[in-house]
Design an enzyme around this catalytic site. Sequence first.
Site, PDB file in Angstrom:
ATOM      1  CG  HIS A   1      -2.038  -0.880   0.924  1.00  0.00           C
ATOM      2  ND1 HIS A   1      -2.983  -1.152   0.212  1.00  0.00           N
ATOM      3  CD2 HIS A   1      -2.259  -2.175   2.013  1.00  0.00           C
ATOM      4  CE1 HIS A   1      -3.805  -2.128   0.130  1.00  0.00           C
ATOM      5  NE2 HIS A   1      -3.307  -2.742   1.591  1.00  0.00           N
TER       6      HIS A   1
ATOM      7  CD  GLU B   1      -4.443  -8.890   4.979  1.00  0.00           C
ATOM      8  OE1 GLU B   1      -4.614  -7.502   5.343  1.00  0.00           O
ATOM      9  OE2 GLU B   1      -3.880  -9.304   4.201  1.00  0.00           O
TER      10      GLU B   1
ATOM     11  CG  ASP C   1      -7.567  -5.300   3.870  1.00  0.00           C
ATOM     12  OD1 ASP C   1      -8.382  -4.663   3.225  1.00  0.00           O
ATOM     13  OD2 ASP C   1      -6.395  -5.374   3.560  1.00  0.00           O
TER      14      ASP C   1
END
Length: 266
Positions: free
Chosen positions: A51, A152, A178
Amino acid sequence: MKKPAHLRSLRLRWARSGRPLLGAWCMLPDRFAAEAVASLDFDFLCVDAQHGLIDYRDVAQTLQALELGEAAPVVRVPWNDPGIIGKVLDAGAMSVIVPMVNSADDARAVVAAARYAPGGSRSFGPVGIGWRDGPSYLGRTNDEVAIIVMIETVAALRNVDQIAAVPGIDALFLGPFDLSLSLGLEPGDNDGAALFDDAIDTVLHSCRTHNLKAGILSSRMVAPRRVTQGFDMISVTMDVQALSRAMADDLDTVKSQLGAAVTSRN
């Protein structure tokens, strides 16, 4: 100067420290920013190639910058792919975090990608780290490189004991954002929500049962709670957030004193 192995390896640090390891997330594609973070007393620094604003070239250069400090260099790869896992290890990552591991088969694929034969299928060619560590790298890598898989999703929670039982896994890393989305919650730390609290308990129990370390993405406000809960690897800040917060604090400090300063000047 080459640093002692225990200063670069999460596995050896866990074995010797006897306390939770605290780290930071590097998301900016800037070598100087990485050098500044490396100068601080973190136990580990994670280069976020999932990310963060970071591509592979940035990963390699950031890992070189982190060599200036003593934190263990970790890379979170974008996905569970043997090519990218091998490349970040070749570049000098001493641990790899792999997102969205939802089954034992996913976990076995991670181990295969991160370990040389006969324990795995990683291709040999550690160009970056090989120059640093020399011929001894091959003999040490299985002892020093930590394999960390992220839990997640609801599917991962359902399969967490099977994932944790896969030989070669060192730690389960809980991704609260998540995981919250997968549970039907808003992304974030949803402590107090039964679904979220139960998920944390499930991951921690699985880690204890299978003698694995437990990691989690956190913040300076939540990290003390994660220590109390029993996590062994806790991120406490991110470079981009810390930069923004510090600059905002400086600006607010000056603005709060601006009226008095103007009055005094006049």
